[in-house]
Write a protein that holds these residues in place. Structure first.
Motif, PDB file in Angstrom:
ATOM      1  N   ALA A 163     -16.602  86.562  50.447  1.00 40.62           N
ATOM      2  CA  ALA A 163     -16.490  85.150  50.817  1.00 40.62           C
ATOM      3  C   ALA A 163     -15.151  84.558  50.379  1.00 40.62           C
ATOM      4  CB  ALA A 163     -17.641  84.362  50.197  1.00 40.62           C
ATOM      5  N   ALA A 164     -14.654  84.972  49.221  1.00 39.89           N
ATOM      6  CA  ALA A 164     -13.396  84.430  48.704  1.00 39.89           C
ATOM      7  C   ALA A 164     -12.216  84.783  49.603  1.00 39.89           C
ATOM      8  CB  ALA A 164     -13.153  84.938  47.284  1.00 39.89           C
ATOM      9  N   GLN A 165     -12.324  85.890  50.330  1.00 38.51           N
ATOM     10  CA  GLN A 165     -11.248  86.261  51.251  1.00 38.51           C
ATOM     11  C   GLN A 165     -11.166  85.333  52.458  1.00 38.51           C
ATOM     12  OE1 GLN A 165     -11.139  90.222  52.746  1.00 38.51           O
ATOM     13  NE2 GLN A 165     -10.476  91.141  50.811  1.00 38.51           N
ATOM     14  N   VAL A 166     -12.261  84.655  52.780  1.00 40.08           N
ATOM     15  CA  VAL A 166     -12.356  83.935  54.046  1.00 40.08           C
ATOM     16  C   VAL A 166     -12.312  82.423  53.886  1.00 40.08           C
ATOM     17  CG1 VAL A 166     -13.836  83.539  56.064  1.00 40.08           C
ATOM     18  CG2 VAL A 166     -13.644  85.847  55.074  1.00 40.08           C
ATOM     19  N   PHE A 167     -13.073  81.898  52.913  1.00 39.95           N
ATOM     20  CA  PHE A 167     -13.244  80.451  52.799  1.00 39.95           C
ATOM     21  C   PHE A 167     -12.259  79.869  51.788  1.00 39.95           C
ATOM     22  CE2 PHE A 167     -17.353  82.274  54.035  1.00 39.95           C
ATOM     23  CZ  PHE A 167     -17.510  81.636  55.260  1.00 39.95           C
ATOM     24  N   ALA A 168     -11.606  78.772  52.188  1.00 42.26           N
ATOM     25  CA  ALA A 168     -10.555  78.176  51.360  1.00 42.26           C
ATOM     26  C   ALA A 168     -11.113  77.579  50.075  1.00 42.26           C
ATOM     27  CB  ALA A 168      -9.810  77.110  52.160  1.00 42.26           C
ATOM     28  N   GLU A 169     -12.337  77.076  50.129  1.00 44.45           N
ATOM     29  CA  GLU A 169     -12.963  76.507  48.927  1.00 44.45           C
ATOM     30  C   GLU A 169     -14.386  77.028  48.806  1.00 44.45           C
ATOM     31  OE1 GLU A 169     -13.855  72.222  46.673  1.00 44.45           O
ATOM     32  OE2 GLU A 169     -13.045  72.254  48.724  1.00 44.45           O
ATOM     33  N   ILE A 170     -14.738  77.480  47.611  1.00 42.85           N
ATOM     34  CA  ILE A 170     -16.066  78.012  47.359  1.00 42.85           C
ATOM     35  C   ILE A 170     -16.573  77.500  46.015  1.00 42.85           C
ATOM     36  CG2 ILE A 170     -15.828  80.116  48.751  1.00 42.85           C
ATOM     37  CD1 ILE A 170     -15.047  81.626  46.253  1.00 42.85           C
ATOM     38  N   MET A 171     -17.885  77.505  45.858  1.00 41.16           N
ATOM     39  CA  MET A 171     -18.516  77.268  44.564  1.00 41.16           C
ATOM     40  C   MET A 171     -19.810  78.065  44.540  1.00 41.16           C
ATOM     41  SD  MET A 171     -20.399  73.499  44.665  1.00 41.16           S
ATOM     42  CE  MET A 171     -18.941  72.540  45.038  1.00 41.16           C
ATOM     43  N   VAL A 172     -20.293  78.363  43.357  1.00 40.83           N
ATOM     44  CA  VAL A 172     -21.533  79.120  43.208  1.00 40.83           C
ATOM     45  C   VAL A 172     -22.518  78.314  42.388  1.00 40.83           C
ATOM     46  CG1 VAL A 172     -22.611  81.179  42.200  1.00 40.83           C
ATOM     47  CG2 VAL A 172     -20.464  81.381  43.462  1.00 40.83           C
TER      48      VAL A 172
END
Length: 336
Positions: free
Chosen positions: A254-263
């Motif tokens: 997911a980190a490769q694709v989405f500019a902002e992430i949270m878990v």
């Protein structure tokens, strides 16, 4: 060679076993051993009449001893072209198992759908169109429908959709007209349709087989990202916590694709859920507040920078990563 051919064309043991039992009968008959052929035929017929009972006994034994269920009762078993589907009652819970792996339980795994679908759905400023990939028990779709979303569900396996909608109707309380259901491959739909969504929920099995591993790869996540609105959000399961080997690999994809992430990790559920997008339309503080409201045991929300630092040493799952899928499967079996 003949055995492999029978396995390829038979959707379940109900077709495979009778053919397999008739093989020695045919061989004995052709070699002029008529008495042997007759005795074998009688034995094969006796076994064939008991396959349902034997299967039910074996299933009950498996769920009691492997999954440690108290007095399990298998109320439905279906073989689809993709997998075995079991609905099991134990104590006060009803559970959906796919190839013997728990996919939904009306107790703890129902709480998981709160964080996979309901929490991000409640935080979005616009409750427009939502897409759920994977029907399961229809719990995710039902939660989004109750929040006011126009919900579309894509399910590859028609038997999963049929069993899930029927057997869990007392829980999801959906009527067929309340959602739009497509029986199709999500990868094909996302590649060929032009619809966009405010929220996409990936309610798919863990990547312990090649087919499901592809739904946790950067390639598939790019297809998902292309169908999000500018402020749209994807919610996906890490099938683990963020520090686990599997959780880190899914988060790395997911980190490769989405500019902002949270878990978001709920203490009650024990599995991490990742939210991603071009720019998440809600803050860490808002997500943490909603987590506390839904989980009295607490949990934690990990922001973008810390998630990315956690997965620096993890390799994303990819279409060529067949060995990785097998190793992940082995780790899960050994941990049981």
């Amino acid at each position: 060679l003949l055995t492999l051919l029978l396995l390829a064309v038979a959707p379940s043991y109900r077709l495979f076993l009778p053919f397999f039992l008739l093989l020695p009968v045919l061989i004995a008959w052709l070699t002029q051993r008529r008495l042997v052929a007759l005795c074998t035929l009688l034995f094969a017929g006796a076994v064939s009449t008991q396959t349902e009972s034997l299967d039910r006994w074996a299933s009950t034994h498996y769920y009691r001893h492997y999954h440690q269920l108290d007095a399990p009762r298998v109320i439905e078993s279906v073989y689809s072209p993709y997998q075995r589907i079991d609905v099991v009652e134990a104590a006060a819970d009803t559970a959906l198992y796919l190839d013997g792996v728990p996919f939904y339980r009306s107790g703890d795994l129902d709480s998981f759908n709160v964080f996979l679908a309901e929490l991000p759905g409640s935080l979005l400023p616009k409750r427009g169109r939502a897409l759920v990939v994977g029907s399961g028990s229809f719990s995710s779709a039902a939660r989004l429908h109750r929040l006011g979303y126009r919900v579309t569900v894509i399910e590859l396996d028609a038997q999963v959709a049929k069993v899930g909608f029927h057997r869990f109707a007392h829980l999801h309380k959906l009527a067929p007209e309340m959602i739009t259901l497509h029986i199709d491959d999500a990868r094909r739909v996302l590649a060929t349709h032009s619809d966009s969504y405010d929220l996409i929920v990936l309610d798919v099995p863990a990547p312990y087989r090649v087919a499901t591993a592809l739904l946790h790869s950067p390639e598939f996540y790019r297809q998902v990202a292309a169908r999000l609105t500018p402020t749209g959000v994807v919610a996906l399961s890490l099938c683990d916590d963020l520090t686990g080997s599997l959780g880190k690999r899914i988060a790395a994809s997911a980190a490769q694709v989405f500019a902002e992430i949270m878990v978001v990790e709920s203490s009650a559920v024990g599995l991490g859920v990742l939210y991603g997008g071009a720019q998440l339309p809600f803050s860490i503080q808002a997500a943490a507040e909603q987590l506390r409201a839904r989980d009295p045991q607490g949990g934690q929300v990990t922001p973008d920078r810390l998630v990315r630092s956690q997965v620096l040493d993890a390799d994303p799952l990819g279409p060529q990563d067949l060995l990785g899928v097998l190793l992940l499967s082995r780790q899960v079996v050994q941990s049981q």
